[in-house]
Motif scaffolding. Structure first.
Motif, PDB file in Angstrom:
ATOM      1  N   UNK A  84       0.838  -1.170   0.000  1.00  0.00           N
ATOM      2  CA  UNK A  84       0.000   0.000   0.000  1.00  0.00           C
ATOM      3  C   UNK A  84       0.888   1.238   0.000  1.00  0.00           C
ATOM      4  N   UNK A  85       1.091   1.748  -1.156  1.00  0.00           N
ATOM      5  CA  UNK A  85       1.963   2.912  -1.255  1.00  0.00           C
ATOM      6  C   UNK A  85       1.189   4.221  -1.223  1.00  0.00           C
ATOM      7  N   UNK A  86      -0.097   4.211  -1.610  1.00  0.00           N
ATOM      8  CA  UNK A  86      -0.862   5.456  -1.649  1.00  0.00           C
ATOM      9  C   UNK A  86      -2.222   5.280  -1.006  1.00  0.00           C
ATOM     10  N   UNK A  87      -2.893   6.366  -0.862  1.00  0.00           N
ATOM     11  CA  UNK A  87      -4.219   6.340  -0.263  1.00  0.00           C
ATOM     12  C   UNK A  87      -5.235   5.861  -1.294  1.00  0.00           C
ATOM     13  N   UNK A  88      -6.158   5.027  -0.866  1.00  0.00           N
ATOM     14  CA  UNK A  88      -7.173   4.536  -1.782  1.00  0.00           C
ATOM     15  C   UNK A  88      -8.334   5.511  -1.922  1.00  0.00           C
ATOM     16  N   UNK A  89      -8.395   6.516  -1.036  1.00  0.00           N
ATOM     17  CA  UNK A  89      -9.466   7.507  -1.110  1.00  0.00           C
ATOM     18  C   UNK A  89      -8.981   8.731  -1.866  1.00  0.00           C
ATOM     19  N   UNK A 110      -8.734  12.648  -2.963  1.00  0.00           N
ATOM     20  CA  UNK A 110      -8.850  13.892  -2.215  1.00  0.00           C
ATOM     21  C   UNK A 110     -10.195  14.540  -2.523  1.00  0.00           C
ATOM     22  N   UNK A 111     -10.892  14.962  -1.475  1.00  0.00           N
ATOM     23  CA  UNK A 111     -12.216  15.551  -1.644  1.00  0.00           C
ATOM     24  C   UNK A 111     -12.080  17.064  -1.690  1.00  0.00           C
ATOM     25  N   UNK A 112     -12.510  17.657  -2.786  1.00  0.00           N
ATOM     26  CA  UNK A 112     -12.496  19.110  -2.928  1.00  0.00           C
ATOM     27  C   UNK A 112     -13.935  19.556  -3.154  1.00  0.00           C
ATOM     28  N   UNK A 113     -14.541  20.220  -2.164  1.00  0.00           N
ATOM     29  CA  UNK A 113     -15.935  20.629  -2.321  1.00  0.00           C
ATOM     30  C   UNK A 113     -16.077  21.726  -3.373  1.00  0.00           C
ATOM     31  N   UNK A 114     -17.122  21.608  -4.149  1.00  0.00           N
ATOM     32  CA  UNK A 114     -17.368  22.619  -5.164  1.00  0.00           C
ATOM     33  C   UNK A 114     -18.165  23.776  -4.564  1.00  0.00           C
ATOM     34  N   UNK A 115     -18.197  24.868  -5.293  1.00  0.00           N
ATOM     35  CA  UNK A 115     -18.922  26.045  -4.825  1.00  0.00           C
ATOM     36  C   UNK A 115     -20.414  25.736  -4.718  1.00  0.00           C
ATOM     37  N   UNK A 116     -20.964  24.991  -5.656  1.00  0.00           N
ATOM     38  CA  UNK A 116     -22.382  24.623  -5.624  1.00  0.00           C
ATOM     39  C   UNK A 116     -22.683  23.757  -4.403  1.00  0.00           C
ATOM     40  N   UNK A 117     -21.804  22.819  -4.121  1.00  0.00           N
ATOM     41  CA  UNK A 117     -22.007  21.930  -2.966  1.00  0.00           C
ATOM     42  C   UNK A 117     -21.981  22.721  -1.657  1.00  0.00           C
ATOM     43  N   UNK A 118     -21.095  23.697  -1.569  1.00  0.00           N
ATOM     44  CA  UNK A 118     -21.045  24.538  -0.373  1.00  0.00           C
ATOM     45  C   UNK A 118     -22.328  25.340  -0.213  1.00  0.00           C
ATOM     46  N   UNK A 119     -22.847  25.898  -1.297  1.00  0.00           N
ATOM     47  CA  UNK A 119     -24.094  26.669  -1.221  1.00  0.00           C
ATOM     48  C   UNK A 119     -25.264  25.779  -0.846  1.00  0.00           C
ATOM     49  N   UNK A 120     -25.305  24.559  -1.374  1.00  0.00           N
ATOM     50  CA  UNK A 120     -26.383  23.640  -1.016  1.00  0.00           C
ATOM     51  C   UNK A 120     -26.296  23.250   0.465  1.00  0.00           C
ATOM     52  N   UNK A 121     -25.092  23.044   0.955  1.00  0.00           N
ATOM     53  CA  UNK A 121     -24.927  22.734   2.380  1.00  0.00           C
ATOM     54  C   UNK A 121     -25.353  23.911   3.242  1.00  0.00           C
TER      55      UNK A 121
END
Length: 57
Positions: free
Chosen positions: A1-6, A8-19
């Motif tokens: 296991x050399x790297x992360x399997x997940x 990177x999560x980068x929230x979008x501007x639309x997702x932030x407004x919906x939240x």
């Protein structure tokens, strides 16, 4: 296991407004109504247990 399997999560501007809209239009008013309801229930139960409030000293 050399790297992360997940990825990177980068929230979008639309997702932030919906939240933000969900929190301000659904969650916070719901919490306010629940708080007032619980407070009313506690006052009502205290009157059931202790009797009505007495005004005289």
């Amino acid at each position: 296991m050399t790297g992360s399997s997940e990825p990177n999560y980068v929230p979008s501007r639309r997702r932030e407004w919906l939240s933000f809209a969900f929190l301000t239009l659904i969650v916070l008013p719901g919490l306010a109504v629940a708080f007032v309801g619980v407070f009313g229930f506690v006052v009502w139960m205290s009157h059931v247990i202790n009797g009505p409030p007495v005004v005289g000293f």
